[in-house]
Design an enzyme around this catalytic site. Sequence first.
Site, PDB file in Angstrom:
ATOM      1  N   GLY A 189      -8.529   9.541   9.437  1.00 15.45           N
ATOM      2  CA  GLY A 189      -8.962   9.684  10.812  1.00 15.45           C
ATOM      3  C   GLY A 189      -9.881  10.810  11.091  1.00 15.45           C
ATOM      4  O   GLY A 189     -10.190  11.022  12.255  1.00 15.45           O
ATOM      5  N   ALA A 204      -9.890   5.883   4.119  1.00 16.82           N
ATOM      6  CA  ALA A 204      -9.766   6.988   4.865  1.00 16.82           C
ATOM      7  C   ALA A 204     -10.904   7.877   4.974  1.00 16.82           C
ATOM      8  O   ALA A 204     -11.503   7.982   4.008  1.00 16.82           O
ATOM      9  CB  ALA A 204      -8.568   8.004   4.146  1.00 16.82           C
ATOM     10  N   LYS A 254       0.769  -1.170  -0.036  1.00 13.13           N
ATOM     11  CA  LYS A 254       0.073   0.073  -0.073  1.00 13.13           C
ATOM     12  C   LYS A 254       0.955   1.165  -0.031  1.00 13.13           C
ATOM     13  O   LYS A 254       1.916   1.313   1.077  1.00 13.13           O
ATOM     14  CB  LYS A 254      -0.941   0.065   1.234  1.00 13.13           C
TER      15      LYS A 254
END
EC number: 2.8.1.10
Length: 277
Positions: free
Chosen positions: A180, A206, A119
Site C-alpha cells: 500500500g 505490493a 495466497k
Amino acid sequence: MKPSFSLPHFVNDQLDQFKISDKSFSSRLMLGTGKYKNLQDAINSINVSGANIVTVAIRRAQNTKNLGRTNLIDGLDWSKLWILPNTAGCESAEEAVRIASLGQEIVKKLGQFDNNFIKLEVIPDSRYLLPDPIGTLKAAEYLINKGFVVMPYIGADPVLAKQLENIGCATVMPLASPIGSGKGLRNLLNLKIIIENAKIPVIIDAGIGTPSEAGKVMELGASAVLVNTAIARAKNSQTMARAMSLAVESGRLTYIAGRMPISEKAEPSSPILGISK
C-alpha cells in the site's frame, strides 16, 4: 483497406499461457479487492482490467458475511474469474493455516471445487506489514502437505524464495516495496535475482504505484504482477485498471521480444556505406 497486424504465434498461443500449477490464465495482471471507493467501483475496475485472478481476504469476506452485508464476493461472476483466497491479517503460521482452511469452504461454495489455491500471508509486523519468513516457510510446508497450491507473499529475499520453491510452492510473490505504500521498485536487484533463479512463476506483489513500474518488472521476466492500492486509490480506478493491463501486456511482449543491446557509443540509424560525399 488498413493492413492487419497479428502477434507472432509464439506470443498468443498456448506457449505463452500463464500457468500456476495445472491451471492456465490469459491475463498476467492479478487484482486485489480492498480499498475501493465502493463495491461498484471495485467490480467495474476488475471487469475493465481483464484480470482472470482476483484475490480476496478470507477474514474480511467472513466478517462482512457475519454482519449481513453485501460483499464483493457476491457481486462478481465467478464463472469467469478465479478466486485466490488470502490469509491477510494472520500473524502466525498456525493462524494462517486455520484461515486457509476456512478459505477452502468459501471457494467451494462459489462452485470452484477444483480450486486449492491459497495466497499465504503471515504478517506479525503491524507498522510496515513485512512478512515473517520463518512463519511463512512453516505454514507453506504444512499447507502443501494438505494439498494446497501455495502462493506465498514474501520479502524480496532470493534465498527464502528458493527454499519455498524447493519445498513445493507453486509460485513466490515477493514485494516491490511495503504493502500500500506506492513506493515502487525499491528492491529491484533482489527481484532480478529471484526471477533469474526461479523455476516457478514469480509474481511481483505490493508497492507498485504506476503502470510503468508494473511494465518494468514484466520486462525483467516476472510472470505476473498483483496490484490493488494503485488502482483502488487512483482518481479514476477504471482508467488505472486499463492502464495497468496495457503495461503488463507491453512489459511481457518486451521480455519476449528481447531488448536491444546497450552500446557505449552512438550508432547511426541509417547505414553510411555507399553514401556519396
